[in-house]
Design a protein around this motif. Structure first.
Motif, PDB file in Angstrom:
ATOM      1  N   ASN A   1     -41.794 -14.809  14.180  1.00  0.00           N
ATOM      2  CA  ASN A   1     -41.033 -15.602  13.683  1.00  0.00           C
ATOM      3  C   ASN A   1     -40.459 -15.222  12.409  1.00  0.00           C
ATOM      4  O   ASN A   1     -41.051 -15.202  11.459  1.00  0.00           O
ATOM      5  CB  ASN A   1     -41.678 -17.088  13.533  1.00  0.00           C
TER       6      ASN A   1
ATOM      7  N   ASP B   1     -48.933 -16.267  13.523  1.00  0.00           N
ATOM      8  CA  ASP B   1     -49.929 -17.424  13.125  1.00  0.00           C
ATOM      9  C   ASP B   1     -51.271 -16.616  13.066  1.00  0.00           C
ATOM     10  O   ASP B   1     -51.629 -16.055  14.044  1.00  0.00           O
ATOM     11  CB  ASP B   1     -49.997 -18.412  14.017  1.00  0.00           C
TER      12      ASP B   1
ATOM     13  N   SER C   1     -54.369 -18.100  15.060  1.00  0.00           N
ATOM     14  CA  SER C   1     -54.323 -17.811  16.486  1.00  0.00           C
ATOM     15  C   SER C   1     -54.483 -16.221  16.784  1.00  0.00           C
ATOM     16  O   SER C   1     -55.224 -16.225  17.790  1.00  0.00           O
ATOM     17  CB  SER C   1     -52.738 -18.187  16.799  1.00  0.00           C
TER      18      SER C   1
ATOM     19  N   SER D   1     -50.908 -24.126   5.967  1.00  0.00           N
ATOM     20  CA  SER D   1     -50.216 -25.254   6.058  1.00  0.00           C
ATOM     21  C   SER D   1     -50.721 -26.227   7.095  1.00  0.00           C
ATOM     22  O   SER D   1     -51.327 -25.701   7.928  1.00  0.00           O
ATOM     23  CB  SER D   1     -48.852 -25.173   6.076  1.00  0.00           C
ATOM     24  N   ALA D   2     -50.311 -27.389   7.498  1.00  0.00           N
ATOM     25  CA  ALA D   2     -50.545 -28.069   8.626  1.00  0.00           C
ATOM     26  C   ALA D   2     -50.033 -27.394   9.970  1.00  0.00           C
ATOM     27  O   ALA D   2     -50.799 -27.505  10.873  1.00  0.00           O
ATOM     28  CB  ALA D   2     -49.593 -29.405   8.391  1.00  0.00           C
ATOM     29  N   HIS D   3     -48.763 -26.485   9.868  1.00  0.00           N
ATOM     30  CA  HIS D   3     -48.432 -25.935  11.112  1.00  0.00           C
ATOM     31  C   HIS D   3     -49.145 -24.561  11.185  1.00  0.00           C
ATOM     32  O   HIS D   3     -49.379 -24.076  12.382  1.00  0.00           O
ATOM     33  CB  HIS D   3     -46.972 -25.701  10.894  1.00  0.00           C
ATOM     34  N   HIS D   4     -49.322 -24.155  10.027  1.00  0.00           N
ATOM     35  CA  HIS D   4     -49.995 -22.662  10.074  1.00  0.00           C
ATOM     36  C   HIS D   4     -51.327 -22.803   9.246  1.00  0.00           C
ATOM     37  O   HIS D   4     -51.225 -22.596   8.147  1.00  0.00           O
ATOM     38  CB  HIS D   4     -49.128 -21.527   9.728  1.00  0.00           C
TER      39      HIS D   4
ATOM     40  N   GLN E   1     -46.252 -17.024   4.931  1.00  0.00           N
ATOM     41  CA  GLN E   1     -46.435 -18.299   4.442  1.00  0.00           C
ATOM     42  C   GLN E   1     -47.655 -18.708   4.301  1.00  0.00           C
ATOM     43  O   GLN E   1     -48.709 -18.161   4.970  1.00  0.00           O
ATOM     44  CB  GLN E   1     -45.855 -19.452   5.641  1.00  0.00           C
TER      45      GLN E   1
ATOM     46  N   PRO F   1     -53.780 -22.362  18.569  1.00  0.00           N
ATOM     47  CA  PRO F   1     -52.789 -23.395  18.309  1.00  0.00           C
ATOM     48  C   PRO F   1     -51.268 -22.685  18.954  1.00  0.00           C
ATOM     49  O   PRO F   1     -50.151 -23.349  19.063  1.00  0.00           O
ATOM     50  CB  PRO F   1     -52.735 -23.913  17.199  1.00  0.00           C
ATOM     51  N   GLN F   2     -51.093 -21.308  18.662  1.00  0.00           N
ATOM     52  CA  GLN F   2     -49.658 -20.680  18.930  1.00  0.00           C
ATOM     53  C   GLN F   2     -50.101 -19.564  19.522  1.00  0.00           C
ATOM     54  O   GLN F   2     -50.982 -19.004  19.824  1.00  0.00           O
ATOM     55  CB  GLN F   2     -49.023 -20.623  17.620  1.00  0.00           C
TER      56      GLN F   2
ATOM     57  N   THR G   1     -49.148 -17.267   7.605  1.00  0.00           N
ATOM     58  CA  THR G   1     -48.490 -16.219   8.716  1.00  0.00           C
ATOM     59  C   THR G   1     -48.549 -14.718   8.094  1.00  0.00           C
ATOM     60  O   THR G   1     -48.967 -14.784   6.911  1.00  0.00           O
ATOM     61  CB  THR G   1     -47.095 -16.722   9.038  1.00  0.00           C
TER      62      THR G   1
ATOM     63  N   ALA H   1     -40.503 -17.238   9.067  1.00  0.00           N
ATOM     64  CA  ALA H   1     -41.688 -17.665   8.244  1.00  0.00           C
ATOM     65  C   ALA H   1     -42.684 -16.619   8.058  1.00  0.00           C
ATOM     66  O   ALA H   1     -43.944 -16.631   8.247  1.00  0.00           O
ATOM     67  CB  ALA H   1     -42.230 -18.547   9.361  1.00  0.00           C
TER      68      ALA H   1
END
Length: 294
Positions: free
Chosen positions: A36, A58, A61, A45-48, A42, A29-30, A52, A39
């Motif tokens: 970053n 990520d 990824s 989550s929905a984004h990661h 972390q 996805p990334q 991280t 971040a």
């Protein structure tokens, strides 16, 4: 085989690993190398999806992108071991005692070498790359292929149909290809699946130590190593690559067990019979025939 739940689960896991091996970088996805600073550490989550790392990269990824290197290099080691071990294992039975003795002594010598030190020495000599390190691992896997294949070949080389084919003028190549090889293939399949799991562990261990692939290139072992350095900030992070390695190794071992059970109880899974030389084998066969006649 597919009726067994363990086999179905193992094939499902390996199918996902194969998909990530081919398309992992494209499906990530990334960007696995993007840093970053806002971040760090972390949680999922929905984004990661898997959180991280210490640089804000990520984790999902990086694991997806690192699958190709980890799996393909393990397959490289298994392929090298298969070629260097299985072919001489069949040939020693048909090429005479001197050739058999020489190859057995080479196999004995290779089995005494620790693969970590051998891999370090080889990469220092020809280059610090993971393919070079896997060359060393493949060379050290060859004796296991050799002994299993030789033991299985010895079991079938003295069969009556093989002797009949030789009396009728069949060449050794024809006898091996037609009458022996198909009998030995189940043993080779079991050994390949088992040693593939061992090769994957070797890849993970070497990359964990930083041998072969240098950061920031992602590998399963390298991700695990970097996560352990920041265990107090993200205690959950090492569990993810460790679980991925364990699931893949477990799936390969389950598949090896299924191959063994499908081939039958006589399939060789131990290297001990390969220590027997031709005279010993013939003596054992003679003893069994005498006992049967009695």
């Amino acid at each position: 085989m597919m009726r067994r739940p363990s086999v179905a689960i193992a094939i499902g896991i390996l199918a996902v690993i194969a998909l990530l091996t081919v398309f992992g970088s494209q499906l990530a996805p990334q960007n696995p190398l993007t840093i970053n600073a806002g971040a760090l550490f972390q949680g999922p989550s929905a984004h990661h999806l898997l959180g991280t790392d210490y640089l804000g990269r990520d984790i999902a990824s990086r694991l997806m992108a690192g699958t190709r290197v980890s799996v393909l290099t393990a397959l490289e080691a298994v392929g090298i071991g298969l070629v260097l071990g299985a072919l001489p294992g069949v040939a020693t039975v048909f090429l005479g005692r001197w050739f058999d003795f020489a190859v057995n002594r080479v196999a004995d010598a290779l089995m005494t070498l620790p693969y970590v030190f051998f891999a370090v020495a080889l990469t220092a000599a020809i280059g610090n790359g993971l393919p070079e390190a896997m060359l060393a691992v493949g060379i050290l896997l060859a004796p296991w292929f050799f002994r299993i294949t030789r033991a299985a070949t010895l079991e079938h080389a003295k069969a009556q149909y093989v002797e009949a084919a030789e009396l009728l003028g069949a060449s050794k190549v024809h006898v091996i290809r037609t009458h022996v090889l198909r009998k030995v293939l189940p043993n080779i399949a079991v050994t390949t699946a088992q040693l593939a799991a061992g090769a994957l562990l070797a890849v993970s261990f070497l990359t964990f130590l930083g041998i072969g692939v240098q950061p920031p290139a992602p590998t399963w072992g390298g991700i695990l190593s970097s996560d352990l350095d920041y265990l107090s900030q993200a205690p959950w992070a090492p569990l993810i690559p460790a679980a991925l390695i364990a699931l893949t190794v477990g799936a390969l071992n389950a598949l090896a067990d299924a191959f063994r059970d499908r081939a039958g109880a006589g399939t060789l899974v131990d290297v001990a019979p390969a220590f027997r030389s031709h005279p010993t084998m013939e003596l054992a066969d003679g003893d069994r025939q005498s006992q049967s006649a009695a």
